[in-house]
Design a protein around this motif. Structure first.
Motif, PDB file in Angstrom:
ATOM      1  N   VAL A  52     -41.553 -13.242 -70.822  1.00 16.07           N
ATOM      2  CA  VAL A  52     -41.390 -14.718 -71.700  1.00 16.07           C
ATOM      3  C   VAL A  52     -40.280 -15.635 -70.899  1.00 16.07           C
ATOM      4  CG1 VAL A  52     -41.135 -15.891 -73.796  1.00 16.07           C
ATOM      5  CG2 VAL A  52     -42.832 -14.250 -73.758  1.00 16.07           C
ATOM      6  N   VAL A  53     -39.015 -14.950 -70.903  1.00 16.67           N
ATOM      7  CA  VAL A  53     -37.955 -15.784 -70.567  1.00 16.67           C
ATOM      8  C   VAL A  53     -38.199 -15.984 -69.095  1.00 16.67           C
ATOM      9  CG1 VAL A  53     -35.585 -15.247 -69.763  1.00 16.67           C
ATOM     10  CG2 VAL A  53     -36.328 -14.386 -71.886  1.00 16.67           C
ATOM     11  N   GLY A  54     -38.899 -15.044 -68.239  1.00 20.17           N
ATOM     12  CA  GLY A  54     -39.059 -15.258 -66.816  1.00 20.17           C
ATOM     13  C   GLY A  54     -40.055 -16.537 -66.661  1.00 20.17           C
ATOM     14  N   VAL A  55     -41.018 -16.622 -67.503  1.00 20.59           N
ATOM     15  CA  VAL A  55     -42.025 -17.792 -67.401  1.00 20.59           C
ATOM     16  C   VAL A  55     -41.353 -18.914 -67.813  1.00 20.59           C
ATOM     17  CG1 VAL A  55     -44.143 -18.521 -68.570  1.00 20.59           C
ATOM     18  CG2 VAL A  55     -44.114 -16.027 -67.833  1.00 20.59           C
ATOM     19  N   ALA A  56     -40.615 -18.981 -68.673  1.00 18.42           N
ATOM     20  CA  ALA A  56     -39.742 -20.141 -69.375  1.00 18.42           C
ATOM     21  C   ALA A  56     -38.877 -20.584 -68.158  1.00 18.42           C
ATOM     22  CB  ALA A  56     -39.033 -19.733 -70.372  1.00 18.42           C
ATOM     23  N   MET A  57     -38.250 -19.775 -67.467  1.00 12.97           N
ATOM     24  CA  MET A  57     -37.426 -20.194 -66.247  1.00 12.97           C
ATOM     25  C   MET A  57     -38.208 -20.592 -65.183  1.00 12.97           C
ATOM     26  SD  MET A  57     -34.784 -16.915 -65.985  1.00 12.97           S
ATOM     27  CE  MET A  57     -33.791 -17.688 -64.782  1.00 12.97           C
ATOM     28  N   ILE A  58     -39.362 -20.271 -64.649  1.00 11.60           N
ATOM     29  CA  ILE A  58     -40.438 -20.753 -63.759  1.00 11.60           C
ATOM     30  C   ILE A  58     -40.627 -22.098 -64.024  1.00 11.60           C
ATOM     31  CG2 ILE A  58     -42.561 -20.468 -62.539  1.00 11.60           C
ATOM     32  CD1 ILE A  58     -42.069 -17.561 -62.776  1.00 11.60           C
ATOM     33  N   ALA A  59     -41.217 -22.110 -65.631  1.00 13.57           N
ATOM     34  CA  ALA A  59     -41.891 -23.715 -65.889  1.00 13.57           C
ATOM     35  C   ALA A  59     -40.500 -24.643 -65.885  1.00 13.57           C
ATOM     36  CB  ALA A  59     -42.347 -23.664 -67.334  1.00 13.57           C
ATOM     37  N   SER A  60     -39.544 -24.194 -66.476  1.00 15.99           N
ATOM     38  CA  SER A  60     -38.086 -25.258 -66.394  1.00 15.99           C
ATOM     39  C   SER A  60     -37.849 -25.464 -64.804  1.00 15.99           C
ATOM     40  CB  SER A  60     -37.028 -24.548 -66.844  1.00 15.99           C
ATOM     41  OG  SER A  60     -37.095 -24.209 -68.131  1.00 15.99           O
ATOM     42  N   ILE A  89     -36.760 -19.291 -58.735  1.00 12.49           N
ATOM     43  CA  ILE A  89     -36.353 -17.976 -58.136  1.00 12.49           C
ATOM     44  C   ILE A  89     -35.819 -17.050 -59.114  1.00 12.49           C
ATOM     45  CG2 ILE A  89     -34.872 -16.998 -56.363  1.00 12.49           C
ATOM     46  CD1 ILE A  89     -34.918 -19.287 -54.816  1.00 12.49           C
ATOM     47  N   GLY A  90     -35.004 -17.444 -60.150  1.00 10.93           N
ATOM     48  CA  GLY A  90     -34.606 -16.639 -61.157  1.00 10.93           C
ATOM     49  C   GLY A  90     -35.694 -16.139 -61.885  1.00 10.93           C
ATOM     50  N   GLY A  91     -36.800 -17.096 -62.222  1.00 11.51           N
ATOM     51  CA  GLY A  91     -37.570 -16.447 -63.009  1.00 11.51           C
ATOM     52  C   GLY A  91     -38.520 -15.606 -62.265  1.00 11.51           C
ATOM     53  N   ILE A  92     -38.677 -15.672 -61.112  1.00 14.01           N
ATOM     54  CA  ILE A  92     -39.749 -14.806 -60.198  1.00 14.01           C
ATOM     55  C   ILE A  92     -38.929 -13.545 -59.990  1.00 14.01           C
ATOM     56  CG2 ILE A  92     -40.359 -14.308 -58.001  1.00 14.01           C
ATOM     57  CD1 ILE A  92     -42.169 -16.288 -59.227  1.00 14.01           C
ATOM     58  N   GLU A  93     -37.555 -13.406 -59.970  1.00 19.18           N
ATOM     59  CA  GLU A  93     -36.891 -12.256 -59.980  1.00 19.18           C
ATOM     60  C   GLU A  93     -36.902 -11.495 -61.476  1.00 19.18           C
ATOM     61  OE1 GLU A  93     -35.270 -10.723 -57.390  1.00 19.18           O
ATOM     62  OE2 GLU A  93     -36.416 -11.927 -56.246  1.00 19.18           O
ATOM     63  N   VAL A  94     -36.826 -12.346 -62.439  1.00 20.42           N
ATOM     64  CA  VAL A  94     -36.695 -11.702 -63.858  1.00 20.42           C
ATOM     65  C   VAL A  94     -38.282 -10.988 -64.075  1.00 20.42           C
ATOM     66  CG1 VAL A  94     -36.946 -12.469 -66.298  1.00 20.42           C
ATOM     67  CG2 VAL A  94     -35.086 -13.325 -65.127  1.00 20.42           C
ATOM     68  N   ILE A  95     -39.418 -11.553 -63.570  1.00 20.70           N
ATOM     69  CA  ILE A  95     -40.643 -10.846 -63.694  1.00 20.70           C
ATOM     70  C   ILE A  95     -40.696  -9.776 -62.972  1.00 20.70           C
ATOM     71  CG2 ILE A  95     -43.126 -11.662 -63.242  1.00 20.70           C
ATOM     72  CD1 ILE A  95     -42.450 -14.178 -64.502  1.00 20.70           C
ATOM     73  N   ASN A  96     -40.180  -9.863 -61.529  1.00 25.47           N
ATOM     74  CA  ASN A  96     -40.108  -8.884 -60.664  1.00 25.47           C
ATOM     75  C   ASN A  96     -39.377  -7.568 -60.971  1.00 25.47           C
ATOM     76  OD1 ASN A  96     -42.009  -9.926 -59.077  1.00 25.47           O
ATOM     77  ND2 ASN A  96     -40.650 -10.934 -57.793  1.00 25.47           N
ATOM     78  N   PRO A  98     -38.044  -6.567 -64.602  1.00 19.84           N
ATOM     79  CA  PRO A  98     -38.034  -6.759 -65.972  1.00 19.84           C
ATOM     80  C   PRO A  98     -36.847  -5.897 -66.422  1.00 19.84           C
ATOM     81  CG  PRO A  98     -39.899  -5.589 -65.453  1.00 19.84           C
ATOM     82  CD  PRO A  98     -39.396  -5.913 -64.318  1.00 19.84           C
ATOM     83  N   MET A  99     -36.594  -4.681 -66.208  1.00 15.79           N
ATOM     84  CA  MET A  99     -35.485  -3.849 -66.769  1.00 15.79           C
ATOM     85  C   MET A  99     -34.133  -4.402 -66.440  1.00 15.79           C
ATOM     86  SD  MET A  99     -37.736  -2.402 -68.819  1.00 15.79           S
ATOM     87  CE  MET A  99     -36.336  -1.742 -69.550  1.00 15.79           C
ATOM     88  N   LEU A 100     -33.774  -4.714 -65.055  1.00 11.61           N
ATOM     89  CA  LEU A 100     -32.504  -5.200 -64.683  1.00 11.61           C
ATOM     90  C   LEU A 100     -32.384  -6.362 -65.416  1.00 11.61           C
ATOM     91  CD1 LEU A 100     -30.472  -4.719 -62.648  1.00 11.61           C
ATOM     92  CD2 LEU A 100     -31.616  -6.170 -61.071  1.00 11.61           C
ATOM     93  N   ALA A 101     -33.305  -7.283 -65.697  1.00 15.23           N
ATOM     94  CA  ALA A 101     -33.035  -8.502 -66.294  1.00 15.23           C
ATOM     95  C   ALA A 101     -32.750  -8.349 -67.772  1.00 15.23           C
ATOM     96  CB  ALA A 101     -34.222  -9.439 -66.140  1.00 15.23           C
ATOM     97  N   ALA A 102     -33.461  -7.352 -68.476  1.00 16.03           N
ATOM     98  CA  ALA A 102     -33.350  -6.937 -69.591  1.00 16.03           C
ATOM     99  C   ALA A 102     -31.663  -6.329 -69.886  1.00 16.03           C
ATOM    100  CB  ALA A 102     -34.281  -5.681 -70.356  1.00 16.03           C
ATOM    101  N   GLY A 103     -31.325  -5.698 -69.055  1.00 12.83           N
ATOM    102  CA  GLY A 103     -29.954  -5.038 -69.101  1.00 12.83           C
ATOM    103  C   GLY A 103     -28.894  -6.233 -68.982  1.00 12.83           C
ATOM    104  N   PHE A 104     -29.218  -7.102 -68.127  1.00 14.58           N
ATOM    105  CA  PHE A 104     -28.334  -8.446 -68.003  1.00 14.58           C
ATOM    106  C   PHE A 104     -28.261  -9.411 -69.527  1.00 14.58           C
ATOM    107  CE2 PHE A 104     -27.365 -12.829 -66.736  1.00 14.58           C
ATOM    108  CZ  PHE A 104     -26.165 -12.459 -66.563  1.00 14.58           C
ATOM    109  N   LEU A 105     -29.558  -9.431 -69.936  1.00 16.60           N
ATOM    110  CA  LEU A 105     -29.837 -10.333 -71.022  1.00 16.60           C
ATOM    111  C   LEU A 105     -29.100  -9.549 -72.309  1.00 16.60           C
ATOM    112  CD1 LEU A 105     -33.259 -11.737 -70.618  1.00 16.60           C
ATOM    113  CD2 LEU A 105     -31.203 -12.935 -70.276  1.00 16.60           C
TER     114      LEU A 105
END
Length: 445
Positions: A52-60, A89-96, A98-105
């Motif tokens: 959801v965060v990744g999609v929101a970033m892409i939309a933004s 780009i950040g949204g694409i990386e978050v979706i690709n 997800p666990m790395l992004a979850a760790g950061f968040l």
């Protein structure tokens, strides 16, 4: 002075709202069910949250780049395009990943909670003397403790924190919608919400903050739930297996009963002595507890239980043989059931025992029951429940007690936590409904 102005609706508008109460309750139930599903698979829920965060970033990012074209200025075009591209780009990386992004968040969330807790605690001492400093300090300490737990288990906590937050948020949102819908129905049934002068109806606005009396209730629930977990789980961790002199299942069962008995006498006059989300829900279902107070009570109970587990963990770390891998007295089924019972057996026994626990509580607290003996009967009932249930699931009948251990054990305990929310809450509702419609004294029910 409240933060909200009084809200007025015409009689027609109020009638329209009341007509939709069933849909509101159904929507709330769906949200709560989704929350329980999320808690039942917190890793999957974490991944969904990250998506959801990744999609929101892409939309933004897309919106930013479109805006860059609209502004028609090379300087602004470059600035907004760069921001949009970074978001995209950040949204694409978050979706690709997800666990790395979850760790950061999760790391950001834990650090943010610690910082917020420290700031809130500091600012509490800058408030005027007549302000409720104690509750602000309490809130700051709770926030600080939550952030500390997340950071202490990072990066492993990134597997469950976001999913758990999503599940809890959905459950509370669902409870709010259900409470609002049911309050509209009650208002319609009683005629409490009607046209004033044949034209308008006033709907009370939300009240800013908690009253002092309600704050005392929440603090009593915090203390009572802390006492229950510290005494009951503490006896299982410290005394049950002590060589030759261990108290065993019987002693642990008695310890849980004694904590509720003494806690009910000590804190019951202030808060009602629930110390258990399933008890609060059952009492609300039976019409003996206001729905609007359910969410705050649950929070106070969860915080009290988790703080007790945190203190117990610090004590147990002083034992060289202690390891969280041994379970920390967490509730479980199958491989983590003391006697190897399946989840179906665990679900059934937790539901049945919680339902009867509510029937005992509701029966002994009615006006026709002998005065002053209710805590004794309730404590003995909880003792009996543990004598039966410890071999099956380690005995829960209390979502706050189960959550407090699962948070620190992690892994399997969090994966199996769904059962120790769904079954006790279901049992609480069943017990509340049976008493309300079949057993309640007409003078009090």
């Amino acid at each position: 002075m409240t933060a909200f102005a009084s809200v007025d609706y015409t009689a027609a508008e109020a009638a329209t709202l009341r007509a939709k109460w069933g849909w509101m309750v159904a929507f709330g139930a769906l949200l709560a069910l989704a929350g329980f599903v999320a808690l039942g698979s917190v890793v999957s829920a974490t991944v969904v949250t990250v998506y959801v965060v990744g999609v929101a970033m892409i939309a933004s990012g897309i919106v930013e780049m479109v805006y860059a074209i609209v502004v028609r200025s090379w300087k602004k075009f470059f600035f907004w395009s760069l921001i949009g591209l970074l978001y995209f780009i950040g949204g694409i990386e978050v979706i690709n990943n997800p666990m790395l992004a979850a760790g950061f968040l999760t790391l950001l969330l834990g650090a943010g909670l610690v910082a917020a807790g420290l700031i809130r605690t500091f600012l509490a001492f800058q408030l005027p003397k007549e302000a409720p400093r104690g509750f602000v300090v309490f809130s700051g300490i709770v926030t600080l403790l939550l952030g500390g737990v997340i950071l202490a288990h990072w990066p492993v906590s990134s597997l469950w924190v976001l999913g758990t937050f999503l599940g809890v948020d959905l459950i509370f949102a669902g409870a709010s919608w259900m409470g609002f819908g049911l309050s509209l129905k009650r208002a319609g049934d009683s005629g409490a919400v009607g046209a004033v002068g044949g034209e308008r109806v006033a709907v009370d606005p939300p009240v800013e903050g908690f009253s002092r009396d309600f704050g005392r209730k929440l603090f009593a629930e915090f203390l009572g739930t802390f006492w229950l977990v510290f005494g009951g789980v503490g006896s299982a961790l410290i005394s049950a297996g002590f060589p030759q002199l261990g108290i065993g299942f019987t002693g642990v069962s008695l310890a849980f009963g004694l904590t509720v008995l003494t806690g009910a006498y000590a804190f019951g006059p202030v808060s009602g002595g629930h110390f258990n989300p399933a008890v609060s829900l059952g009492l609300a279902t039976a019409g003996r507890f206001p729905w609007k107070e359910l969410g705050p009570y649950w929070i106070a109970q969860l915080v009290g239980a988790t703080f007790a587990a945190f203190v117990l963990l610090q004590i147990m770390k002083g034992n060289i043989d202690f390891s969280l891998a041994n379970g920390f007295a967490a509730n479980g089924y199958e491989d983590h059931s003391p006697a190897g019972f399946t989840w179906q057996s665990g679900f059934l026994i937790e539901t049945v025992l919680t339902a009867f626990f509510l029937l005992v509580i509701l029966g002994v607290t009615e006006g026709r029951a002998p005065v002053g003996f209710a805590p004794i009967a309730i404590g003995l009932a909880l003792t009996l429940i543990h004598l039966v249930d410890i071999p099956v699931t380690n005995a829960s009948v209390n979502p706050a007690r189960s959550t407090s251990q699962a948070v620190f054990v992690g892994g399997w305990a969090l994966e199996q936590l769904w059962l120790f929310w769904v079954a006790p809450l279901l049992g609480g509702v069943i017990g509340g409904l049976i008493h309300r419609f079949a057993l309640a004294d007409e003078a009090t029910g």
